[in-house]
Design a protein around this motif. Structure first.
Motif, PDB file in Angstrom:
ATOM      1  N   VAL A   1      -3.014   3.654   0.599  1.00  0.00           N
ATOM      2  CA  VAL A   1      -2.618   4.647  -0.407  1.00  0.00           C
ATOM      3  C   VAL A   1      -1.676   5.666   0.230  1.00  0.00           C
ATOM      4  O   VAL A   1      -2.003   6.236   1.271  1.00  0.00           O
ATOM      5  N   GLY A   2      -0.527   5.896  -0.391  1.00  0.00           N
ATOM      6  CA  GLY A   2       0.394   6.903   0.109  1.00  0.00           C
ATOM      7  C   GLY A   2       0.182   8.217  -0.622  1.00  0.00           C
ATOM      8  O   GLY A   2      -0.729   8.983  -0.303  1.00  0.00           O
ATOM      9  N   GLY A   3       1.003   8.468  -1.629  1.00  0.00           N
ATOM     10  CA  GLY A   3       1.003   9.756  -2.335  1.00  0.00           C
ATOM     11  C   GLY A   3      -0.379  10.257  -2.745  1.00  0.00           C
ATOM     12  O   GLY A   3      -0.726  11.424  -2.512  1.00  0.00           O
ATOM     13  N   ALA A   4      -1.188   9.384  -3.308  1.00  0.00           N
ATOM     14  CA  ALA A   4      -2.495   9.820  -3.820  1.00  0.00           C
ATOM     15  C   ALA A   4      -3.486  10.157  -2.705  1.00  0.00           C
ATOM     16  O   ALA A   4      -4.540  10.741  -2.960  1.00  0.00           O
TER      17      ALA A   4
ATOM     18  N   GLY B   1      -1.063  -2.132  -1.562  1.00  0.00           N
ATOM     19  CA  GLY B   1      -0.461  -0.800  -1.523  1.00  0.00           C
ATOM     20  C   GLY B   1       0.751  -0.730  -2.414  1.00  0.00           C
ATOM     21  O   GLY B   1       1.543  -1.685  -2.493  1.00  0.00           O
ATOM     22  N   GLY B   2       0.897   0.408  -3.084  1.00  0.00           N
ATOM     23  CA  GLY B   2       2.045   0.598  -3.977  1.00  0.00           C
ATOM     24  C   GLY B   2       1.605   1.364  -5.197  1.00  0.00           C
ATOM     25  O   GLY B   2       1.109   0.774  -6.153  1.00  0.00           O
ATOM     26  N   SER B   3       1.740   2.714  -5.120  1.00  0.00           N
ATOM     27  CA  SER B   3       1.377   3.599  -6.240  1.00  0.00           C
ATOM     28  C   SER B   3      -0.065   3.402  -6.725  1.00  0.00           C
ATOM     29  O   SER B   3      -0.327   3.449  -7.935  1.00  0.00           O
ATOM     30  N   VAL B   4      -0.981   3.179  -5.784  1.00  0.00           N
ATOM     31  CA  VAL B   4      -2.411   3.122  -6.178  1.00  0.00           C
ATOM     32  C   VAL B   4      -2.871   4.537  -6.482  1.00  0.00           C
ATOM     33  O   VAL B   4      -2.615   5.475  -5.733  1.00  0.00           O
TER      34      VAL B   4
ATOM     35  N   TYR C   1      -0.522  -5.967   1.489  1.00  0.00           N
ATOM     36  CA  TYR C   1       0.609  -6.400   0.666  1.00  0.00           C
ATOM     37  C   TYR C   1       1.129  -5.173  -0.081  1.00  0.00           C
ATOM     38  O   TYR C   1       0.401  -4.574  -0.886  1.00  0.00           O
ATOM     39  N   GLU C   2       2.367  -4.812   0.236  1.00  0.00           N
ATOM     40  CA  GLU C   2       2.963  -3.628  -0.382  1.00  0.00           C
ATOM     41  C   GLU C   2       4.340  -3.982  -0.936  1.00  0.00           C
ATOM     42  O   GLU C   2       5.345  -3.906  -0.209  1.00  0.00           O
ATOM     43  N   PRO C   3       4.409  -4.377  -2.213  1.00  0.00           N
ATOM     44  CA  PRO C   3       5.730  -4.644  -2.785  1.00  0.00           C
ATOM     45  C   PRO C   3       6.572  -3.367  -2.696  1.00  0.00           C
ATOM     46  O   PRO C   3       6.137  -2.307  -3.138  1.00  0.00           O
TER      47      PRO C   3
ATOM     48  N   ILE D   1       6.291   1.180  -4.066  1.00  0.00           N
ATOM     49  CA  ILE D   1       5.899   2.248  -3.136  1.00  0.00           C
ATOM     50  C   ILE D   1       6.575   3.551  -3.516  1.00  0.00           C
ATOM     51  O   ILE D   1       7.803   3.641  -3.542  1.00  0.00           O
ATOM     52  N   GLY D   2       5.746   4.534  -3.854  1.00  0.00           N
ATOM     53  CA  GLY D   2       6.256   5.873  -4.168  1.00  0.00           C
ATOM     54  C   GLY D   2       7.054   5.924  -5.461  1.00  0.00           C
ATOM     55  O   GLY D   2       7.744   6.901  -5.731  1.00  0.00           O
ATOM     56  N   THR D   3       6.964   4.879  -6.257  1.00  0.00           N
ATOM     57  CA  THR D   3       7.782   4.813  -7.471  1.00  0.00           C
ATOM     58  C   THR D   3       6.965   5.052  -8.733  1.00  0.00           C
ATOM     59  O   THR D   3       7.516   5.223  -9.808  1.00  0.00           O
TER      60      THR D   3
ATOM     61  N   TRP E   1      -0.536   9.431   5.186  1.00  0.00           N
ATOM     62  CA  TRP E   1      -0.018  10.763   4.827  1.00  0.00           C
ATOM     63  C   TRP E   1       1.476  10.903   5.072  1.00  0.00           C
ATOM     64  O   TRP E   1       2.070  11.911   4.731  1.00  0.00           O
ATOM     65  N   LYS E   2       2.076   9.932   5.720  1.00  0.00           N
ATOM     66  CA  LYS E   2       3.523   9.964   6.031  1.00  0.00           C
ATOM     67  C   LYS E   2       3.887  11.304   6.678  1.00  0.00           C
ATOM     68  O   LYS E   2       3.091  11.862   7.420  1.00  0.00           O
ATOM     69  N   MET E   3       5.079  11.853   6.382  1.00  0.00           N
ATOM     70  CA  MET E   3       5.495  13.086   7.055  1.00  0.00           C
ATOM     71  C   MET E   3       5.252  14.270   6.117  1.00  0.00           C
ATOM     72  O   MET E   3       6.182  14.965   5.688  1.00  0.00           O
TER      73      MET E   3
ATOM     74  N   GLY F   1       4.923  -2.314  10.568  1.00  0.00           N
ATOM     75  CA  GLY F   1       5.766  -2.998   9.585  1.00  0.00           C
ATOM     76  C   GLY F   1       5.797  -2.361   8.219  1.00  0.00           C
ATOM     77  O   GLY F   1       6.138  -3.019   7.224  1.00  0.00           O
ATOM     78  N   HIS F   2       5.445  -1.065   8.141  1.00  0.00           N
ATOM     79  CA  HIS F   2       5.557  -0.407   6.829  1.00  0.00           C
ATOM     80  C   HIS F   2       6.998  -0.544   6.335  1.00  0.00           C
ATOM     81  O   HIS F   2       7.940  -0.496   7.123  1.00  0.00           O
ATOM     82  N   SER F   3       7.178  -0.696   5.044  1.00  0.00           N
ATOM     83  CA  SER F   3       8.532  -0.960   4.519  1.00  0.00           C
ATOM     84  C   SER F   3       9.488   0.186   4.835  1.00  0.00           C
ATOM     85  O   SER F   3      10.700  -0.038   4.972  1.00  0.00           O
TER      86      SER F   3
HETATM   87  C1  PEP Z   1       2.628   3.483   1.162  1.00  0.00           C
HETATM   88  O1  PEP Z   1       3.474   4.225   1.596  1.00  0.00           O
HETATM   89  O2  PEP Z   1       2.086   2.650   1.921  1.00  0.00           O
HETATM   90  C2  PEP Z   1       2.278   3.588  -0.241  1.00  0.00           C
HETATM   91  C3  PEP Z   1       1.581   2.619  -0.766  1.00  0.00           C
HETATM   92  O3  PEP Z   1       2.739   4.698  -0.902  1.00  0.00           O
HETATM   93  P1  PEP Z   1       2.399   5.096  -2.431  1.00  0.00           P
HETATM   94  O4  PEP Z   1       0.911   4.949  -2.630  1.00  0.00           O
HETATM   95  O5  PEP Z   1       2.835   6.536  -2.555  1.00  0.00           O
HETATM   96  O6  PEP Z   1       3.165   4.176  -3.297  1.00  0.00           O
END
Ligand code: PEP
Length: 249
Positions: A230-233, A208-211, A164-166, A170-172, A10-12, A92-94
């Protein structure tokens, strides 16, 4: 057969009420066949732990400090996180590496301290767009992984998992193609196999990365993708649960 895991970072974002409501909504729909872990901000950890009580949904912290205790104003240790009922932690989150200066060595120390505190670390690895375009994606990811393998060995790694989070995804809104993700997941699994073949078959490697609900199925069909970070979603219960259900299929 590796059991899928879907994690929501959920980040901040959000306030206390939203965090509790989101956690309750996820618990109400989480499928049995998938491990589901929610990562709220620190200040909401205890409330979210209480909200998921008596369900299969687990809770983790988004980071911990690389020391056990001390004069580190604003920081939180792995044992503190364990103490409030968290079972996992992201290391180690990017965003931590890029914004807060987390190094490979610091991340490895966090991983080891999480193991000492009996919480499962999720090690994030991934390359930036520049690193990918210059042909260095594999070496960057393997360097990040090796730092942790050197410190805790394959048995230590197995008590946690890898994501693995390119960074460029992420968030793009720009997801790696299932083929790009699978290729790196296989490289990661091979690297673990060089240390311990059995561990490499058991360890979960998340993508991970815009899933999103609409791209999850193709990713989960790949043989080395064992779930998602999963971040945003993950901030929308309905969409997050769709991803969880897809992982369960
Ligand atoms: C993340 O922050 O780990 C991430 C994968 O974010 P998002 O799903 O929003 O790209």
């Amino acid at each position: 057969m590796r059991r899928p895991l879907v994690a929501g970072n959920w980040k901040m974002h959000g306030d206390l009420k939203r965090a509790v409501n989101l956690a309750r909504a996820v618990c109400a729909g989480a499928p049995d066949a998938v491990d589901v872990v929610l990562f709220p901000p620190y200040v909401h950890l205890q409330s979210v732990v209480d909200a998921v009580d008596a369900t299969s949904v687990e809770v983790g912290a988004q980071d911990v400090h690389s020391a056990t205790e001390g004069a580190f104003t604003g920081a939180v240790s792995a044992s503190m996180v364990k103490d409030v009922g968290a079972s996992h932690v992201i290391v180690g989150h990017s965003e931590r590496r890029a914004i807060f200066g987390d190094t490979d060595d610091g991340v490895a120390r966090k991983f080891a301290l999480a193991l000492d505190a009996a919480i499962a670390p999720i090690l994030c690895v991934g390359e930036t767009l520049t690193q990918r375009e210059s042909g260095n994606a594999e070496s960057v990811v393997l360097r990040q992984l090796d730092a942790v393998l050197e410190r805790v060995g394959a048995e230590g790694l197995e008590a946690g998992m890898i994501a693995y989070e390119p960074v460029w995804a992420i968030g793009t809104g720009r997801t790696a193609t299932p083929q790009q993700a699978q290729e790196m997941h296989a490289i990661i699994r091979d690297a673990v196999a060089r240390r311990d073949e059995a561990v490499s078959q058991r360890i979960r490697v998340l993508y991970g990365g815009s899933v999103k609900a609409d791209n999850a199925r193709a990713l989960f069909q790949e043989p080395d993708i064992d779930g998602a970070l999963v971040g945003g979603a993950s901030l929308n219960a309905e969409e997050f649960l769709e991803i969880c259900k897809t992982a369960a299929d």
